[in-house]
Design a protein around this motif. Sequence first.
Motif, short mmCIF file in Angstrom:
data_model
loop_
_atom_site.label_atom_id
_atom_site.label_comp_id
_atom_site.label_asym_id
_atom_site.label_seq_id
_atom_site.Cartn_x
_atom_site.Cartn_y
_atom_site.Cartn_z
N LEU A 90 -4.78 -10.15 5.24
CA LEU A 90 -3.54 -10.23 4.49
C LEU A 90 -2.36 -9.84 5.37
O LEU A 90 -2.39 -8.83 6.07
N LEU A 91 -1.32 -10.67 5.33
CA LEU A 91 -0.12 -10.44 6.15
C LEU A 91 1.01 -9.84 5.34
O LEU A 91 2.07 -9.56 5.88
N GLY A 92 0.80 -9.66 4.07
CA GLY A 92 1.81 -9.09 3.20
C GLY A 92 1.61 -9.54 1.79
O GLY A 92 0.70 -10.32 1.48
N ASN A 93 2.47 -9.03 0.92
CA ASN A 93 2.34 -9.40 -0.49
C ASN A 93 3.43 -10.38 -0.93
O ASN A 93 3.45 -10.80 -2.07
N ASP A 94 4.33 -10.72 -0.02
CA ASP A 94 5.41 -11.63 -0.37
C ASP A 94 5.74 -12.49 0.84
O ASP A 94 5.63 -12.04 1.98
N PHE A 95 6.15 -13.70 0.59
CA PHE A 95 6.49 -14.63 1.66
C PHE A 95 7.57 -14.05 2.57
O PHE A 95 7.59 -14.31 3.77
#
Length: 194
Positions: A90-95
């Motif tokens: 996972l690179l984050g929770n938001d674009f």
Amino acid sequence: SDLHPRLPSTTLNALYAEGSVSAWDSPTQSRPDWVLIRKLLHQCLARGRVLDLGCFDGALLHSLGVEYECFGVELNREAAARASEGGVQLLGNDFAALHTCELRFDAIIATDVVEHVPDPRAFLAQCTRLLAPNGMVIMSTGCTDAWSWRLMGAAYWYCANAEHLSFLSERWVRRTGAELQLHTLLVQHFAHDP
């Protein structure tokens, strides 16, 4: 075209983050757009780095096979935890977290995502920035060219969801892609209901 009035993005993001994972399903084998995505990836990209924007629990990425290095972005906390437990990086929770991302991807997937963003052109431009040379963006969304949509207009069921903000046509995809120096390889129409 787009939806007005709109809920503020902070309100929408809070709803997505806290929503129950049971509100969405992950039918690995039967979902028509996922079948098309897997087929396209296996034909055009034997292996590589794949980013799924709105990866939910990672089921689509898991179904691709070990030849692909799988990355995701997911706003829903429970779904993100499931994706991570399944091996999705996972690179984050938001674009928006990808503005500083140094990685480049051979394929970026966005299924049922672009209709949730207020500026689909900016979204596609950001995807383009994250592509490796000869990379591809694969999007799946409702299409305003569908005969049922043209017949019903704003009364079409897809427009009734408050979180659906943007609605695309094939013409928009081809024109905007060309503006961003993307070549439209394929526009495939399909129905979710067999």
